[in-house]
Design a protein around this motif. Structure first.
Motif, PDB file in Angstrom:
ATOM      1  N   LEU A 254      -2.243 -41.325 -30.302  1.00 11.73           N
ATOM      2  CA  LEU A 254      -3.424 -42.182 -30.292  1.00 11.73           C
ATOM      3  C   LEU A 254      -4.257 -42.079 -31.558  1.00 11.73           C
ATOM      4  CD1 LEU A 254      -4.625 -41.861 -26.591  1.00 11.73           C
ATOM      5  CD2 LEU A 254      -3.377 -43.717 -27.663  1.00 11.73           C
ATOM      6  N   GLU A 255      -4.021 -41.068 -32.380  1.00 11.85           N
ATOM      7  CA  GLU A 255      -4.782 -40.914 -33.615  1.00 11.85           C
ATOM      8  C   GLU A 255      -4.200 -41.712 -34.779  1.00 11.85           C
ATOM      9  OE1 GLU A 255      -5.433 -36.895 -34.681  1.00 11.85           O
ATOM     10  OE2 GLU A 255      -6.310 -36.326 -32.760  1.00 11.85           O
ATOM     11  N   LEU A 256      -3.031 -42.307 -34.578  1.00  8.66           N
ATOM     12  CA  LEU A 256      -2.384 -43.025 -35.658  1.00  8.66           C
ATOM     13  C   LEU A 256      -2.990 -44.416 -35.812  1.00  8.66           C
ATOM     14  CD1 LEU A 256       1.302 -42.056 -34.907  1.00  8.66           C
ATOM     15  CD2 LEU A 256      -0.170 -41.121 -36.674  1.00  8.66           C
ATOM     16  N   ASN A 257      -3.227 -44.814 -37.041  1.00  5.89           N
ATOM     17  CA  ASN A 257      -3.681 -46.167 -37.324  1.00  5.89           C
ATOM     18  C   ASN A 257      -3.244 -46.575 -38.716  1.00  5.89           C
ATOM     19  OD1 ASN A 257      -5.757 -45.275 -39.263  1.00  5.89           O
ATOM     20  ND2 ASN A 257      -6.794 -44.471 -37.448  1.00  5.89           N
ATOM     21  N   LYS A 258      -3.466 -47.827 -39.045  1.00  8.89           N
ATOM     22  CA  LYS A 258      -2.977 -48.366 -40.312  1.00  8.89           C
ATOM     23  C   LYS A 258      -3.541 -47.621 -41.514  1.00  8.89           C
ATOM     24  CE  LYS A 258      -2.481 -53.064 -38.464  1.00  8.89           C
ATOM     25  NZ  LYS A 258      -2.884 -54.477 -38.604  1.00  8.89           N
ATOM     26  N   VAL A 259      -4.841 -47.359 -41.479  1.00  6.75           N
ATOM     27  CA  VAL A 259      -5.490 -46.708 -42.616  1.00  6.75           C
ATOM     28  C   VAL A 259      -4.931 -45.307 -42.827  1.00  6.75           C
ATOM     29  CG1 VAL A 259      -7.672 -45.863 -43.546  1.00  6.75           C
ATOM     30  CG2 VAL A 259      -7.600 -48.058 -42.335  1.00  6.75           C
ATOM     31  N   LYS A 260      -4.806 -44.559 -41.723  1.00  7.25           N
ATOM     32  CA  LYS A 260      -4.286 -43.194 -41.821  1.00  7.25           C
ATOM     33  C   LYS A 260      -2.862 -43.177 -42.352  1.00  7.25           C
ATOM     34  CE  LYS A 260      -6.713 -40.056 -38.710  1.00  7.25           C
ATOM     35  NZ  LYS A 260      -6.517 -39.098 -37.602  1.00  7.25           N
ATOM     36  N   GLY A 263      -2.706 -44.308 -46.061  1.00  5.65           N
ATOM     37  CA  GLY A 263      -3.279 -43.294 -46.948  1.00  5.65           C
ATOM     38  C   GLY A 263      -2.433 -42.044 -47.029  1.00  5.65           C
ATOM     39  N   ALA A 264      -1.861 -41.643 -45.905  1.00  5.04           N
ATOM     40  CA  ALA A 264      -1.103 -40.389 -45.870  1.00  5.04           C
ATOM     41  C   ALA A 264       0.166 -40.460 -46.701  1.00  5.04           C
ATOM     42  CB  ALA A 264      -0.768 -40.028 -44.436  1.00  5.04           C
ATOM     43  N   ILE A 265       0.814 -41.615 -46.712  1.00  2.00           N
ATOM     44  CA  ILE A 265       2.060 -41.689 -47.467  1.00  2.00           C
ATOM     45  C   ILE A 265       1.890 -42.450 -48.784  1.00  2.00           C
ATOM     46  CG2 ILE A 265       3.408 -41.553 -45.354  1.00  2.00           C
ATOM     47  CD1 ILE A 265       4.084 -44.460 -45.635  1.00  2.00           C
ATOM     48  N   GLY A 266       0.667 -42.870 -49.075  1.00  2.00           N
ATOM     49  CA  GLY A 266       0.358 -43.419 -50.389  1.00  2.00           C
ATOM     50  C   GLY A 266       0.992 -44.751 -50.701  1.00  2.00           C
ATOM     51  N   THR A 267       1.012 -45.670 -49.719  1.00  2.32           N
ATOM     52  CA  THR A 267       1.555 -46.992 -49.985  1.00  2.32           C
ATOM     53  C   THR A 267       0.851 -48.006 -49.090  1.00  2.32           C
ATOM     54  OG1 THR A 267       3.615 -48.246 -50.260  1.00  2.32           O
ATOM     55  CG2 THR A 267       3.425 -46.883 -48.283  1.00  2.32           C
ATOM     56  N   SER A 268       1.084 -49.285 -49.338  1.00  2.00           N
ATOM     57  CA  SER A 268       0.381 -50.338 -48.605  1.00  2.00           C
ATOM     58  C   SER A 268       0.899 -50.474 -47.180  1.00  2.00           C
ATOM     59  CB  SER A 268       0.555 -51.676 -49.334  1.00  2.00           C
ATOM     60  OG  SER A 268       1.917 -52.085 -49.283  1.00  2.00           O
ATOM     61  N   TRP A 269       0.068 -51.087 -46.322  1.00  2.00           N
ATOM     62  CA  TRP A 269       0.478 -51.267 -44.934  1.00  2.00           C
ATOM     63  C   TRP A 269       1.715 -52.154 -44.797  1.00  2.00           C
ATOM     64  CZ3 TRP A 269       0.700 -49.016 -40.641  1.00  2.00           C
ATOM     65  CH2 TRP A 269       1.014 -49.715 -39.467  1.00  2.00           C
ATOM     66  N   PRO A 270       1.858 -53.269 -45.534  1.00  2.00           N
ATOM     67  CA  PRO A 270       3.098 -54.057 -45.420  1.00  2.00           C
ATOM     68  C   PRO A 270       4.341 -53.237 -45.745  1.00  2.00           C
ATOM     69  CG  PRO A 270       1.410 -55.345 -46.515  1.00  2.00           C
ATOM     70  CD  PRO A 270       0.862 -53.963 -46.381  1.00  2.00           C
ATOM     71  N   THR A 271       4.224 -52.331 -46.735  1.00  2.00           N
ATOM     72  CA  THR A 271       5.370 -51.480 -47.077  1.00  2.00           C
ATOM     73  C   THR A 271       5.639 -50.470 -45.970  1.00  2.00           C
ATOM     74  OG1 THR A 271       4.872 -51.710 -49.435  1.00  2.00           O
ATOM     75  CG2 THR A 271       6.317 -49.897 -48.797  1.00  2.00           C
ATOM     76  N   VAL A 272       4.556 -49.901 -45.411  1.00  2.00           N
ATOM     77  CA  VAL A 272       4.710 -48.980 -44.285  1.00  2.00           C
ATOM     78  C   VAL A 272       5.404 -49.687 -43.126  1.00  2.00           C
ATOM     79  CG1 VAL A 272       3.483 -47.629 -42.545  1.00  2.00           C
ATOM     80  CG2 VAL A 272       2.733 -47.557 -44.913  1.00  2.00           C
ATOM     81  N   THR A 273       4.989 -50.916 -42.843  1.00  2.00           N
ATOM     82  CA  THR A 273       5.590 -51.691 -41.745  1.00  2.00           C
ATOM     83  C   THR A 273       7.083 -51.894 -41.967  1.00  2.00           C
ATOM     84  OG1 THR A 273       3.502 -52.862 -41.405  1.00  2.00           O
ATOM     85  CG2 THR A 273       5.468 -53.867 -40.483  1.00  2.00           C
ATOM     86  N   LYS A 274       7.460 -52.180 -43.198  1.00  2.00           N
ATOM     87  CA  LYS A 274       8.883 -52.352 -43.541  1.00  2.00           C
ATOM     88  C   LYS A 274       9.642 -51.055 -43.281  1.00  2.00           C
ATOM     89  CE  LYS A 274      11.925 -52.876 -47.528  1.00  2.00           C
ATOM     90  NZ  LYS A 274      11.993 -53.018 -49.002  1.00  2.00           N
ATOM     91  N   TYR A 275       9.075 -49.942 -43.729  1.00  2.00           N
ATOM     92  CA  TYR A 275       9.738 -48.652 -43.540  1.00  2.00           C
ATOM     93  C   TYR A 275       9.909 -48.329 -42.060  1.00  2.00           C
ATOM     94  CZ  TYR A 275       8.946 -47.623 -48.520  1.00  2.00           C
ATOM     95  OH  TYR A 275       8.961 -47.646 -49.880  1.00  2.00           O
ATOM     96  N   LEU A 276       8.883 -48.615 -41.282  1.00  2.00           N
ATOM     97  CA  LEU A 276       8.951 -48.331 -39.843  1.00  2.00           C
ATOM     98  C   LEU A 276      10.051 -49.148 -39.172  1.00  2.00           C
ATOM     99  CD1 LEU A 276       5.155 -48.147 -38.948  1.00  2.00           C
ATOM    100  CD2 LEU A 276       6.783 -46.252 -38.970  1.00  2.00           C
ATOM    101  N   THR A 277      10.195 -50.401 -39.570  1.00  2.00           N
ATOM    102  CA  THR A 277      11.242 -51.253 -39.019  1.00  2.00           C
ATOM    103  C   THR A 277      12.613 -50.689 -39.347  1.00  2.00           C
ATOM    104  OG1 THR A 277       9.854 -53.225 -39.183  1.00  2.00           O
ATOM    105  CG2 THR A 277      12.228 -53.573 -39.021  1.00  2.00           C
ATOM    106  N   LEU A 278      12.788 -50.236 -40.591  1.00  2.00           N
ATOM    107  CA  LEU A 278      14.060 -49.654 -41.000  1.00  2.00           C
ATOM    108  C   LEU A 278      14.374 -48.401 -40.189  1.00  2.00           C
ATOM    109  CD1 LEU A 278      13.872 -49.916 -44.915  1.00  2.00           C
ATOM    110  CD2 LEU A 278      14.866 -51.516 -43.303  1.00  2.00           C
ATOM    111  N   MET A 279      13.360 -47.541 -40.019  1.00  2.00           N
ATOM    112  CA  MET A 279      13.592 -46.278 -39.330  1.00  2.00           C
ATOM    113  C   MET A 279      13.782 -46.478 -37.822  1.00  2.00           C
ATOM    114  SD  MET A 279      11.441 -43.355 -41.349  1.00  2.00           S
ATOM    115  CE  MET A 279       9.822 -44.069 -41.109  1.00  2.00           C
TER     116      MET A 279
END
Length: 396
Positions: A254-260, A263-279
């Motif tokens: 429940l503590e996870l959100n877009k900003v966290k 920021g934690a992995i040092g990249t934009s949210w669209p890129t994070v979303t792409k990575y999550l889909t791949l994983m």
């Protein structure tokens, strides 16, 4: 003509003893289908399933050809030509393991399917590539997914006892009776504690002591080899994927959100979303989205590691809440739709609502919600509205 080295490799593999325990999927495969695909995570038992299928057939050894597509001898070999030679020599069953290693395999499978009276069964660890390529096969293919071992399967392997799978409706309606039946045979929590540490992948049978290191190797292979082979991911970005996995291991969901995350992995949210889909496609994570009627809820998707064993490989002190939810989702996601709920943890198949917690979790949070249940860890038998967490491992 089939190269001698390929034929010899096939003979050696097919002549080896095969594990006696049969995963549930083996009995579900329609043997009348000419083209069958089996996808699943690395290490979930696809190769064993292929070999068990061959063993239970009535075919003689010369009628079967097993090919591991990541074998060096297969590099540069035309799959269609190989199948043609095998068919002309009287072959009947062609087994293609790790087929995602071959570029353009869908077109060759389509031609083989349409030309030769062969049964072809292929497997692949990369769901991304298989899903993409299989789209080109249209209605010519019967595709199956082999998930990680269920808790039920783990207990069967460990005890030698047979436990029948149950439907979700049966579990919800009769969980007390079902639990009581199991505890007359054994103590489920004892085995559950073992399962969450090392029971999700069949290769734990090779060595429990080496299991975490082998699982970490599997995770690294997916990130460093499988994903870059399909998508143009820079090597500098791979550490970000590993960092993201570690976050999911140690952080309450429940503590996870877009900003966290960004920021934690040092990249934009669209890129994070792409990575999550791949994983997610690579069976490393689950993304739990809002269900029907809750698309407008202003919350991020809930993110969880694919199964509880991944926690053990990634961090010394897993977050217990995330681990519980990971187990729950891993056992239900094979056959059910799971979304997050705005007043509980999950809504399943759009009508059953579940709140996951430890032995002290009460029904206060879901008291006025219809069709809602507490899923409680560390209990053997539940009460009317409280169901043991371990029992959800009996769904397949």
């Amino acid at each position: 003509m089939i190269p001698d080295i390929i034929r010899q490799a096939s003979f050696f593999v097919l002549s080896r003893p095969v594990k006696s325990y049969k995963r549930f999927l083996l009995a579900s495969i329609d043997s009348k289908e000419p083209l069958i695909g089996i996808k699943g995570a690395r290490g979930c038992g696809k190769t064993t399933l292929l070999l068990q299928y061959a063993k239970q057939s009535s075919l003689s050894a010369e009628k079967i050809l097993y090919i591991s597509c990541d074998h060096p001898a297969v590099s540069g070999v035309d799959l269609y030509t190989l199948a043609q030679s095998f068919f002309q020599e009287g072959g009947k069953l062609l087994l293609l393991d790790e087929i995602h290693k071959l570029k353009g395999f869908a077109a060759q499978l389509k031609a083989i399917r349409d030309t030769f009276a062969l049964q072809v069964i292929f497997s692949g660890s990369s769901a991304l590539r298989l899903d993409h390529e299989a789209a080109d096969l249209s209605r010519r293919i019967a595709m199956y997914r082999l998930p990680a071992l269920s808790f039920r399967e783990f207990m069967e392997i460990e005890t030698g006892k047979d436990f029948a799978p149950v439907t979700l409706d049966e579990l919800v309606d009769n969980h007390q009776q079902l639990s009581a039946q199991v505890i007359t045979e054994l103590r489920p929590i004892e085995y559950f504690l073992q399962y969450v540490k090392y029971g999700a992948y069949p290769f734990y049978l090779e060595s429990i002591d080496n299991y975490p290191a082998k699982l970490l190797e599997v995770i690294n292979l997916v990130i460093e080899s499988d994903l870059p082979a399909i998508f143009n991911i820079e090597s500098s970005k791979l550490d970000k994927l590993k960092r993201l996995l570690y976050m999911l291991c140690s952080t309450p969901p429940l503590e996870l959100n877009k900003v966290k995350l960004s920021g934690a992995i040092g990249t934009s949210w669209p890129t994070v979303t792409k990575y999550l889909t791949l994983m997610e496609k690579a069976s490393l994570v689950h993304q739990i989205r809002g269900g029907t009627g809750m698309r407008t809820v202003n919350k991020p998707d809930k993110l969880l590691l694919d199964n509880p064993n991944i926690f053990q490989a990634l961090c010394a002190k897993p977050n217990v809440g995330s681990l519980r939810e990971s187990f729950f989702v891993s056992q239900l996601s094979y056959a059910h739709q799971i979304h997050y709920h705005d007043r509980a943890d999950f809504i399943v198949d759009d009508h059953l609502i579940f709140e996951i917690g430890g032995a002290g979790k009460t029904t206060k949070q879901i008291k006025k919600i219809a069709n809602s249940y507490i899923v409680q860890d560390n209990i053997e038998v539940g009460s009317q509205q409280t169901i043991p967490l371990w029992l959800f491992g009996f769904l397949y």
